[in-house]
Design a protein around this motif. Sequence first.
Motif, PDB file in Angstrom:
ATOM      1  N   ASP A  18       0.829  -1.209   0.000  1.00 21.56           N
ATOM      2  CA  ASP A  18       0.000   0.000   0.000  1.00 21.56           C
ATOM      3  C   ASP A  18       0.864   1.259   0.000  1.00 21.56           C
ATOM      4  OD1 ASP A  18      -2.294  -1.532  -0.037  1.00 21.56           O
ATOM      5  OD2 ASP A  18      -2.714  -1.283   2.114  1.00 21.56           O
ATOM      6  N   GLU A  19       1.952   1.231   0.750  1.00 25.40           N
ATOM      7  CA  GLU A  19       2.832   2.402   0.811  1.00 25.40           C
ATOM      8  C   GLU A  19       3.559   2.600  -0.523  1.00 25.40           C
ATOM      9  OE1 GLU A  19       4.105   5.709   3.146  1.00 25.40           O
ATOM     10  OE2 GLU A  19       2.352   4.439   2.988  1.00 25.40           O
ATOM     11  N   PHE A  20       4.025   1.507  -1.138  1.00 28.54           N
ATOM     12  CA  PHE A  20       4.661   1.609  -2.451  1.00 28.54           C
ATOM     13  C   PHE A  20       3.666   2.179  -3.464  1.00 28.54           C
ATOM     14  CE2 PHE A  20       6.417   0.517  -6.491  1.00 28.54           C
ATOM     15  CZ  PHE A  20       7.791   0.506  -6.317  1.00 28.54           C
ATOM     16  N   ALA A  21       2.449   1.642  -3.472  1.00 28.15           N
ATOM     17  CA  ALA A  21       1.419   2.101  -4.414  1.00 28.15           C
ATOM     18  C   ALA A  21       1.053   3.562  -4.156  1.00 28.15           C
ATOM     19  CB  ALA A  21       0.178   1.211  -4.302  1.00 28.15           C
ATOM     20  N   ARG A  22       0.969   3.958  -2.889  1.00 32.80           N
ATOM     21  CA  ARG A  22       0.637   5.347  -2.550  1.00 32.80           C
ATOM     22  C   ARG A  22       1.705   6.314  -3.061  1.00 32.80           C
ATOM     23  NH1 ARG A  22       1.930   9.207   0.962  1.00 32.80           N
ATOM     24  NH2 ARG A  22       3.484   7.937   2.060  1.00 32.80           N
ATOM     25  N   LEU A  23       2.974   5.983  -2.802  1.00 29.59           N
ATOM     26  CA  LEU A  23       4.058   6.852  -3.254  1.00 29.59           C
ATOM     27  C   LEU A  23       4.141   6.878  -4.781  1.00 29.59           C
ATOM     28  CD1 LEU A  23       6.693   5.959  -0.545  1.00 29.59           C
ATOM     29  CD2 LEU A  23       5.661   8.216  -0.912  1.00 29.59           C
ATOM     30  N   GLN A  30      -0.132   7.309 -11.488  1.00 34.02           N
ATOM     31  CA  GLN A  30      -0.576   5.985 -11.917  1.00 34.02           C
ATOM     32  C   GLN A  30      -0.900   5.110 -10.710  1.00 34.02           C
ATOM     33  OE1 GLN A  30       2.778   4.458 -14.061  1.00 34.02           O
ATOM     34  NE2 GLN A  30       2.875   6.217 -15.414  1.00 34.02           N
ATOM     35  N   THR A  31      -1.942   4.310 -10.824  1.00 33.46           N
ATOM     36  CA  THR A  31      -2.326   3.383  -9.769  1.00 33.46           C
ATOM     37  C   THR A  31      -1.800   1.995 -10.105  1.00 33.46           C
ATOM     38  OG1 THR A  31      -4.316   4.661  -9.313  1.00 33.46           O
ATOM     39  CG2 THR A  31      -4.282   2.384  -8.532  1.00 33.46           C
ATOM     40  N   LEU A  32      -1.059   1.402  -9.164  1.00 36.20           N
ATOM     41  CA  LEU A  32      -0.524   0.058  -9.358  1.00 36.20           C
ATOM     42  C   LEU A  32      -1.393  -0.960  -8.627  1.00 36.20           C
ATOM     43  CD1 LEU A  32       3.316   0.587  -8.780  1.00 36.20           C
ATOM     44  CD2 LEU A  32       2.041   0.633 -10.931  1.00 36.20           C
ATOM     45  N   PRO A  33      -1.823  -2.009  -9.324  1.00 34.73           N
ATOM     46  CA  PRO A  33      -2.579  -3.059  -8.632  1.00 34.73           C
ATOM     47  C   PRO A  33      -1.657  -3.937  -7.791  1.00 34.73           C
ATOM     48  CG  PRO A  33      -2.345  -3.590 -10.961  1.00 34.73           C
ATOM     49  CD  PRO A  33      -1.730  -2.237 -10.763  1.00 34.73           C
ATOM     50  N   TYR A 102      11.834   0.015   5.012  1.00 35.94           N
ATOM     51  CA  TYR A 102      13.038   0.814   4.771  1.00 35.94           C
ATOM     52  C   TYR A 102      13.394   0.779   3.281  1.00 35.94           C
ATOM     53  CZ  TYR A 102      14.154   0.449   9.848  1.00 35.94           C
ATOM     54  OH  TYR A 102      14.157   0.497  11.214  1.00 35.94           O
ATOM     55  N   GLY A 103      13.314  -0.420   2.679  1.00 33.31           N
ATOM     56  CA  GLY A 103      13.634  -0.570   1.259  1.00 33.31           C
ATOM     57  C   GLY A 103      12.669   0.185   0.357  1.00 33.31           C
ATOM     58  N   VAL A 104      11.387   0.149   0.689  1.00 35.89           N
ATOM     59  CA  VAL A 104      10.390   0.880  -0.107  1.00 35.89           C
ATOM     60  C   VAL A 104      10.694   2.367  -0.081  1.00 35.89           C
ATOM     61  CG1 VAL A 104       7.955   1.581  -0.190  1.00 35.89           C
ATOM     62  CG2 VAL A 104       8.556  -0.836   0.118  1.00 35.89           C
ATOM     63  N   PHE A 108      12.217   5.111  -3.302  1.00 33.75           N
ATOM     64  CA  PHE A 108      11.644   6.382  -3.744  1.00 33.75           C
ATOM     65  C   PHE A 108      12.591   7.557  -3.509  1.00 33.75           C
ATOM     66  CE2 PHE A 108       7.869   3.796  -3.870  1.00 33.75           C
ATOM     67  CZ  PHE A 108       7.258   4.256  -5.027  1.00 33.75           C
ATOM     68  N   GLU A 109      13.473   7.461  -2.523  1.00 32.38           N
ATOM     69  CA  GLU A 109      14.511   8.483  -2.360  1.00 32.38           C
ATOM     70  C   GLU A 109      15.468   8.452  -3.552  1.00 32.38           C
ATOM     71  OE1 GLU A 109      15.464   9.223   2.303  1.00 32.38           O
ATOM     72  OE2 GLU A 109      16.058   7.283   1.500  1.00 32.38           O
ATOM     73  N   LEU A 110      15.883   7.244  -3.929  1.00 33.77           N
ATOM     74  CA  LEU A 110      16.876   7.096  -4.993  1.00 33.77           C
ATOM     75  C   LEU A 110      16.321   7.392  -6.379  1.00 33.77           C
ATOM     76  CD1 LEU A 110      18.595   3.808  -3.778  1.00 33.77           C
ATOM     77  CD2 LEU A 110      19.533   6.132  -3.670  1.00 33.77           C
ATOM     78  N   ARG A 111      15.130   6.923  -6.680  1.00 30.04           N
ATOM     79  CA  ARG A 111      14.615   6.999  -8.041  1.00 30.04           C
ATOM     80  C   ARG A 111      13.602   8.110  -8.294  1.00 30.04           C
ATOM     81  NH1 ARG A 111      16.363   2.900 -11.572  1.00 30.04           N
ATOM     82  NH2 ARG A 111      18.473   2.565 -10.806  1.00 30.04           N
ATOM     83  N   ALA A 112      12.982   8.635  -7.248  1.00 34.75           N
ATOM     84  CA  ALA A 112      11.976   9.686  -7.456  1.00 34.75           C
ATOM     85  C   ALA A 112      12.336  10.964  -6.707  1.00 34.75           C
ATOM     86  CB  ALA A 112      10.597   9.186  -7.013  1.00 34.75           C
ATOM     87  N   ASP A 113      13.511  10.974  -6.081  1.00 35.30           N
ATOM     88  CA  ASP A 113      13.998  12.146  -5.351  1.00 35.30           C
ATOM     89  C   ASP A 113      13.042  12.572  -4.236  1.00 35.30           C
ATOM     90  OD1 ASP A 113      16.121  13.845  -4.904  1.00 35.30           O
ATOM     91  OD2 ASP A 113      15.251  15.470  -6.080  1.00 35.30           O
ATOM     92  N   CYS A 114      12.336  11.607  -3.640  1.00 31.62           N
ATOM     93  CA  CYS A 114      11.460  11.903  -2.503  1.00 31.62           C
ATOM     94  C   CYS A 114      12.328  12.206  -1.282  1.00 31.62           C
ATOM     95  CB  CYS A 114      10.546  10.719  -2.198  1.00 31.62           C
ATOM     96  SG  CYS A 114       9.353  10.380  -3.492  1.00 31.62           S
TER      97      CYS A 114
END
Length: 183
Positions: A18-23, A30-33, A102-104, A108-114
């Motif tokens: 849910d957290e991966f899909a939310r971010l 985009q919504t991921l199933p 932690y990995g999720v 997003f820090e590495l690939r989406a600059d969150c």
Amino acid sequence: MLKILIPKNEGIFRIAADEFARLWRQVTGQTLPVELADDGQSDLVVLGSDAVHAFTHEKIIAGVIPQFSLVTDGDTYQIVSAEEAGRRFLFIAGGRPRALLYGVYHFFELRADCRYFWDGDIIPEQKDIDISGMNVCEKPRFEYRGLRYFAHRSLKRFQAEHWDFAEWKQEIDWIVKKRLNLF
């Protein structure tokens, strides 16, 4: 289409999915199933190590990804990309349940600059997020990583003794995003 594959629809797997899909939705729109079984065609974000996820175990046995360097009941996590028969995979695995989160967050820090801050997150928008080329293994230097609470943290959230449930939830979420394990 990218999908999230989890071994069971409960506990940390559901929380992490849910957290991966939310971010992902916040970044890309985009919504991921979230799925429990592989359809054999879709690109996948696979959550869980080979100790808990049969799909991950199959891909290690087949040589698609290398054996993880995780220690059970440790806070080490790994993020590994792979390709097989035209399909793209992103594996996120942790030595214990919180390490999966932690990995999720690190992905997003590495690939989406969150960026995750105490008083709110910065989630930049972009068209897509690249899941290829990842090979990250993080092991904390210290077994215990945490905070002590003092007064005057901010004007709104003055003292922890005055916080309500939502403020404590925000605090605990931030602690996990920063890969801490103690408060």
